[in-house]
Design a protein around this motif. Sequence first.
Motif, PDB file in Angstrom:
ATOM      1  N   LYS A 419      -9.768  89.721  -2.275  1.00  0.00           N
ATOM      2  CA  LYS A 419      -8.916  88.727  -1.662  1.00  0.00           C
ATOM      3  C   LYS A 419      -9.744  87.733  -0.677  1.00  0.00           C
ATOM      4  O   LYS A 419     -10.583  88.300   0.100  1.00  0.00           O
ATOM      5  CB  LYS A 419      -7.831  89.319  -1.124  1.00  0.00           C
ATOM      6  CG  LYS A 419      -6.817  90.048  -1.909  1.00  0.00           C
ATOM      7  CD  LYS A 419      -5.798  90.744  -1.340  1.00  0.00           C
ATOM      8  CE  LYS A 419      -4.830  91.429  -2.431  1.00  0.00           C
ATOM      9  NZ  LYS A 419      -3.559  91.976  -1.789  1.00  0.00           N
ATOM     10  N   PRO A 420      -9.444  86.391  -0.352  1.00  0.00           N
ATOM     11  CA  PRO A 420     -10.295  85.785   0.485  1.00  0.00           C
ATOM     12  C   PRO A 420     -10.132  86.239   1.999  1.00  0.00           C
ATOM     13  O   PRO A 420     -11.096  86.086   2.583  1.00  0.00           O
ATOM     14  CB  PRO A 420      -9.479  84.419   0.457  1.00  0.00           C
ATOM     15  CG  PRO A 420      -9.081  84.411  -1.087  1.00  0.00           C
ATOM     16  CD  PRO A 420      -8.619  85.822  -1.453  1.00  0.00           C
ATOM     17  N   ILE A 421      -8.931  86.600   2.244  1.00  0.00           N
ATOM     18  CA  ILE A 421      -8.865  87.141   3.737  1.00  0.00           C
ATOM     19  C   ILE A 421      -9.874  88.403   3.974  1.00  0.00           C
ATOM     20  O   ILE A 421     -10.321  88.605   5.081  1.00  0.00           O
ATOM     21  CB  ILE A 421      -7.346  87.557   4.038  1.00  0.00           C
ATOM     22  CG1 ILE A 421      -7.067  87.780   5.407  1.00  0.00           C
ATOM     23  CG2 ILE A 421      -6.645  88.712   3.060  1.00  0.00           C
ATOM     24  CD1 ILE A 421      -7.432  86.893   6.344  1.00  0.00           C
ATOM     25  N   ASN A 422      -9.769  89.331   2.990  1.00  0.00           N
ATOM     26  CA  ASN A 422     -10.521  90.569   3.198  1.00  0.00           C
ATOM     27  C   ASN A 422     -12.124  90.016   3.151  1.00  0.00           C
ATOM     28  O   ASN A 422     -12.950  90.508   3.865  1.00  0.00           O
ATOM     29  CB  ASN A 422     -10.484  91.265   1.856  1.00  0.00           C
ATOM     30  CG  ASN A 422      -9.198  92.181   2.011  1.00  0.00           C
ATOM     31  OD1 ASN A 422      -8.338  92.160   3.009  1.00  0.00           O
ATOM     32  ND2 ASN A 422      -8.741  92.732   0.668  1.00  0.00           N
ATOM     33  N   LYS A 423     -12.493  89.028   2.318  1.00  0.00           N
ATOM     34  CA  LYS A 423     -13.933  88.488   2.542  1.00  0.00           C
ATOM     35  C   LYS A 423     -14.234  87.961   3.942  1.00  0.00           C
ATOM     36  O   LYS A 423     -15.312  87.968   4.394  1.00  0.00           O
ATOM     37  CB  LYS A 423     -14.040  87.617   1.533  1.00  0.00           C
ATOM     38  CG  LYS A 423     -14.396  87.816  -0.086  1.00  0.00           C
ATOM     39  CD  LYS A 423     -15.027  86.731  -0.822  1.00  0.00           C
ATOM     40  CE  LYS A 423     -15.570  87.443  -2.140  1.00  0.00           C
ATOM     41  NZ  LYS A 423     -16.386  86.345  -3.099  1.00  0.00           N
ATOM     42  N   PHE A 424     -13.193  87.180   4.215  1.00  0.00           N
ATOM     43  CA  PHE A 424     -13.489  86.430   5.771  1.00  0.00           C
ATOM     44  C   PHE A 424     -13.478  87.564   6.942  1.00  0.00           C
ATOM     45  O   PHE A 424     -14.699  87.412   7.564  1.00  0.00           O
ATOM     46  CB  PHE A 424     -12.068  85.533   6.026  1.00  0.00           C
ATOM     47  CG  PHE A 424     -12.256  85.048   7.131  1.00  0.00           C
ATOM     48  CD1 PHE A 424     -12.905  83.982   7.465  1.00  0.00           C
ATOM     49  CD2 PHE A 424     -11.544  85.529   8.455  1.00  0.00           C
ATOM     50  CE1 PHE A 424     -13.129  83.294   8.621  1.00  0.00           C
ATOM     51  CE2 PHE A 424     -11.476  84.849   9.375  1.00  0.00           C
ATOM     52  CZ  PHE A 424     -12.167  83.980   9.577  1.00  0.00           C
ATOM     53  N   ILE A 425     -12.731  88.641   6.566  1.00  0.00           N
ATOM     54  CA  ILE A 425     -12.893  89.687   7.619  1.00  0.00           C
ATOM     55  C   ILE A 425     -14.377  90.416   7.595  1.00  0.00           C
ATOM     56  O   ILE A 425     -14.885  90.494   8.756  1.00  0.00           O
ATOM     57  CB  ILE A 425     -11.755  90.760   7.579  1.00  0.00           C
ATOM     58  CG1 ILE A 425     -10.515  89.881   7.896  1.00  0.00           C
ATOM     59  CG2 ILE A 425     -12.005  91.863   8.626  1.00  0.00           C
ATOM     60  CD1 ILE A 425      -9.072  90.739   7.695  1.00  0.00           C
ATOM     61  N   LEU A 426     -14.628  90.651   6.564  1.00  0.00           N
ATOM     62  CA  LEU A 426     -16.039  91.271   6.364  1.00  0.00           C
ATOM     63  C   LEU A 426     -17.004  90.442   6.770  1.00  0.00           C
ATOM     64  O   LEU A 426     -18.151  90.714   7.294  1.00  0.00           O
ATOM     65  CB  LEU A 426     -16.071  91.919   4.854  1.00  0.00           C
ATOM     66  CG  LEU A 426     -15.313  93.097   4.497  1.00  0.00           C
ATOM     67  CD1 LEU A 426     -15.556  93.249   2.927  1.00  0.00           C
ATOM     68  CD2 LEU A 426     -15.955  94.388   5.102  1.00  0.00           C
ATOM     69  N   SER A 427     -17.025  89.446   6.277  1.00  0.00           N
ATOM     70  CA  SER A 427     -18.024  88.246   6.699  1.00  0.00           C
ATOM     71  C   SER A 427     -18.081  88.081   8.211  1.00  0.00           C
ATOM     72  O   SER A 427     -19.284  88.122   8.633  1.00  0.00           O
ATOM     73  CB  SER A 427     -17.697  86.900   5.944  1.00  0.00           C
ATOM     74  OG  SER A 427     -17.687  86.910   4.758  1.00  0.00           O
TER      75      SER A 427
END
Length: 645
Positions: A419-427
């Motif tokens: 999910k985009p939100i998970n990608k954002f947090i990991l990034s």
Amino acid sequence: MLVLFACFFIGCGLFFIGYFTTKPTYYQGNVSVVGRVSDNFEETKYSYIAVIDEVKINGKSDKNVKVYISKGENDIKIGDTIAFESSLESVHLFTLDSFNSSNYRAGVGYTAEVSSDDIVVSNNNIKIDEKIRLAIKEKLYSNMSEESASISYAVLFGDKSGIVYEVEEAYRDSGIIHILAVSGLHISFLILLIFGFLKLLHINKYIRFLITTLIIIFYAFLCGFTPSVIRASVMGIIMMISSLLGRRYDSLNSLGFAGLVIILFSPLSAFDVGFLMSISCVCGIILLYPAFYRFFIKWCPDFVSKYFAVSFSAQVAIFPFLALFSSQFNLLFFVINLLVVSIFSILYPFLFIISMLSLILPFLSSLFIVGDYGIRFITILAQIFSTSSLKVALTPLSFGICCFFFILVFILSQVFMAKPINKFILSCFLILCLCCNYGFTSISTKFSTGVVYLNSYDEQVVILKNSSGQVLLIGKNYILTRYMNNNKVNSFDYYLAFEELSMGRLGELSDYNISHYIAREGDTSVDNILISYGDYTISAGDFVINYILNDDEDVLGACINFDQICVFVANDEENNYNNLTYYKNAISEYNPHLVIAGNNQDIGRFCDATVVTSKDYAYSDFSYDLNGNLYFKLDYDSFVVRGLD
């Protein structure tokens, strides 16, 4: 998590297996060496530099030996079996946190120095791959200019040893050095050439695959099975298999499999520059190409968008490694690559076809003159773009930053389906890790009053630092840059020269950011040179330098006084038996605390002080081999000694 832990422990196991299997035996004194001269061979005006394989040391099989042979009555040729007695220096694969890729690939475990007069030469036995390479090399040099022939040989087999330094630097600074290392670009052209030709002959697809695969494997054999060639070959063969079976080609898994094959058979290749650059380049293209293509297709035609997407993806991927090895980044890389790759797509197949056919039909070798013009044009382009002011000197990065960078690229790519939100947090988390890693590794490694001694194949470097923080440099060799990168040293206050400081010599030293040069002779038109002229003593900051000269006014070395410490440094260029009396008198007069005797161990017998030499003799307190590195912390008469490795 179980899979990750399993991979981690298997990786550690492979590393230690690779490390201990390449670890040389320590030999004391002279040993008997017998081996065959491989085509890893260089001849200069006064010497030969050869790697000998099939080595037997004291009658037992052992690792390859790199031999420095001074010329005499015996001529040495590739394929000769030679026998000699000499002391051996063990090769360290890891020096100053850097990996010696060339010695690892060549299987070199030892180095030796010997005169050809002391060598017994017997039968000549050239291997099949060496015969083919030498035959092609002879045809290239006979029909092309020397410069173009050396570049063509590198293009065909990845051997850059014949290319002059200035030309190689031009290729590197312009961003097209990749064409001189056989990799995916070369293998792709080769597969298209062979596969396409066989298809025109209406040969069965299974036979086409078999013939192409055998030719690719044979070509990898001719190139010495270097990591980049193996990676490209394995991926090319997998791509042909997928096409043969009508299955979708998965480039990421193919890359992973190719990397696994290399690591299983050659574990320490994980530290090899060629392996890292090759894997990272392809990985970047796989992960970043779709995003770059979607961006460029909005503004450019399809074929231009594809080229830009590939070029930018590759450059972004290798960017951390360019910084890791302290290279320069040319902002016009996409322009010159667009020009060069277009020419190279025709030139490389042409060189390959003529090279192979000329072995059967020698008269075809005259066609190399056409390739000569193509290589010259590419070299001119490289020289033009290498002089561009649009070059950025990259700050050296740690290996940890490179790892975090690629994890970030993977998470941002479409391959990581989250999910985009998970990608954002990991990034965000990874960017934080990158910043912290960069912050900690950018802290300069400080040392108090001390001496750093770096010796590489009898080229010594001495770095002196006083309590005021001023740093004096003497000499240069290739591991000096490694030391500067690892210790975040960006400049030196003074450089002490034993030779005349000509403009050419100043150019060689320009990479070290030296504030002031000290010499007895030099170009006085340069403002930051301190010339001592007839004086034997000169002051530079808090350093007081006393030159040691003989009756012919040759500089034999210098005694440097700072912080109530006296360090004597011999000049290896004049460090011979005839000048021993002058060294004895100087040491008696100045009574130094530390004597760096270079390659003349006899100086040690005059000294009551601590003596450092690159030779292993009883007169020396600390003796280090061809890659000796020491750090002395000086506290007046107290020495704290620490090896840099």
